[in-house]
Design an enzyme around this catalytic site. Sequence first.
Site, mmCIF file in Angstrom:
data_model
loop_
_atom_site.group_PDB
_atom_site.id
_atom_site.type_symbol
_atom_site.label_atom_id
_atom_site.label_comp_id
_atom_site.label_asym_id
_atom_site.label_seq_id
_atom_site.Cartn_x
_atom_site.Cartn_y
_atom_site.Cartn_z
ATOM 1 N N GLY A 62 0.843 -1.193 0.000
ATOM 2 C CA GLY A 62 0.000 0.000 0.000
ATOM 3 C C GLY A 62 0.874 1.238 0.000
ATOM 4 C CB CYS A 89 5.300 -4.048 0.256
ATOM 5 S SG CYS A 89 6.177 -2.502 -0.015
ATOM 6 C CE1 TYR A 90 0.642 1.085 5.366
ATOM 7 C CE2 TYR A 90 -0.590 -0.934 5.757
ATOM 8 C CZ TYR A 90 -0.360 0.398 6.031
ATOM 9 O OH TYR A 90 -1.115 1.036 6.981
ATOM 10 C CG HIS A 177 5.531 -5.468 -4.733
ATOM 11 N ND1 HIS A 177 4.259 -5.342 -4.231
ATOM 12 C CD2 HIS A 177 6.207 -4.358 -4.352
ATOM 13 C CE1 HIS A 177 4.164 -4.195 -3.584
ATOM 14 N NE2 HIS A 177 5.331 -3.584 -3.639
ATOM 15 C CD GLU A 179 2.532 -8.303 -5.728
ATOM 16 O OE1 GLU A 179 3.236 -9.060 -5.043
ATOM 17 O OE2 GLU A 179 2.321 -7.112 -5.428
ATOM 18 C CG ASP A 236 -17.008 -9.602 -19.784
ATOM 19 O OD1 ASP A 236 -16.235 -10.549 -20.015
ATOM 20 O OD2 ASP A 236 -16.632 -8.444 -19.573
ATOM 21 C CE LYS A 378 -12.799 -9.873 -21.153
ATOM 22 N NZ LYS A 378 -13.893 -8.902 -21.260
#
Length: 522
Positions: A62, A89-90, A177, A179, A236, A378
């Site tokens: 964050g 992180c945060y 991070h 990710e 969608d 998605k």
Amino acid sequence: MSNSQTSGPSGGVLIVDFGAQYCQLIARRVRELGVYSRITVPERALFTFEHMRPAAVILSGGPRSVYEHDAPALDPAILHKGVPVLGICYGLQWLAQHTGGLVTPAQSGAEYGRTELAVLDGQDLLAGCRPNGTVWMSHGDKVAKLGPGFTVLAQSEPCPFAVVADRSRGFFGLQFHPEVAHTEDGGLMLKNFVLGVARCRTDWNPGNLVESKIAAVRELVGSTGEVVLGLSGGVDSSVAAVLIHRAIGQRLHCVFVDNGLLRQGEREGVEALFRDHYHMDLEVVDASERFLGELRGVVDPEQKRKIIGRVFVEVFREKAAQKRNAKFLGQGTLYPDVIESVAAHGGATSTIKSHHNVGGLPKDLDLVLVEPLRDLFKDEVRALGRELGLPSALVDRQPFPGPGLAVRCLGEVTREKLTPLRAADRIVREEVEANGLQRGLWQYFAVYVPQKSVGVKGDARVYEDVCVLRLVSSQDAMTADWELLPLPVLKRISSRILNEVKGFARVCLDISSKPPATIEWE
Ligand code: XMP
């Protein structure tokens, strides 16, 4: 409507969003491991925990500092739930602060970008990771002191507490991070945490959701309820339509609005698939005159988008009102649209373009929402679409914006400009797809630029407009790179547009990445 896995012990991962840019990416990485994940805001974390009963918690990064008085606050009771916690992180800084550690401004310890990670303890969380891999840091604060029970598993040059753990309590922290793609072994670290440390259940497979989704629609709509759904022909709304149709058959009423801004063959394609093939109750409303009339004389891009959005709602509202028995509104809303994110709760976001979607209908239509895709990303909707047997040409099709060709027809939108734009767009699509090149591209289309330039056609001088080719690759449309096609294909596209389409004297290639450019021209 929710997935059966969102209530009761889910065996999944609850992700607390502290305002991270990459929160959705964490959720997707976890789901790619076959584990259900859900994002929540700090204030609702305990409530969601009780509802979901996850097997692990991940605290995201964050932009704030944990020592600021108005920093996002999470009830530390989350640490006493008996499930492993990974702070990123945060999230790590929050974890350190609530377990007897100390967080300070980093000064010399601030790190942005790539840095080398030296692994000291390669068990559990770091099992199989390279001893000196590259990781992606982005932090201005640092953990200055760890609380009792914590040990260091890895460090980097300016960051002595890059990876830490209190194994007895199942607490882990990463200052970087995992990710993002730039972090080598980041996926492995997440996998080690989710599958190794937390032993989450690997039963998340969107393709397998067909039957449970159908059952949920039936339960919501009941045995007599009728649903009206705005079908755009995009992935969608198409997947939502087929799913709901499987659940309630002819009690689903689809409305397709032809706004006059569609690509060539689009309306016919929707009719052929949904009416002729699936035998759905499909009403096609030709509102092109109305849309183009309202757009007459309008050149401002935002104005154009707003008008198209408003007229769409008006037309849809009129049609929905005629379907008197329909008490339900079907929509292809996706998970990113409904995530309780910090940004969505008043964080720093700015409107770059006001997006219009078929899903963005107003709540005061007074219909109960049926949104079977609202817990899916998605790519998961695509998997579900495949499982439902939808053709690949539809499931894997390139995104087409709600305002249609209007945002590719610069300046005033007129039939005179739409006709050549449509023809050029068809040529681009035909050539890309005939050569199987669509797989490497996120979008490929033509843009009409009303700038006259001189050309010679036959023996005559012409003074006509410019057609721009936009070919981009992207993961998620947040960023995009411009792409080339093999030269013979580019040559064919150019020569076909100049020869077959009346109105263009010149074909140009857009070589702008996003950012700073956007994918669409308006
Ligand atoms: P930009 O132009 O912002 O586009 O880089 C990012 C992605 O979003 C699509 N797009 C839209 N999709 N309604 C939509 O449904 C819209 O108003 C809209 N505007 C842009 C665009 O095609 C690209 O994939």
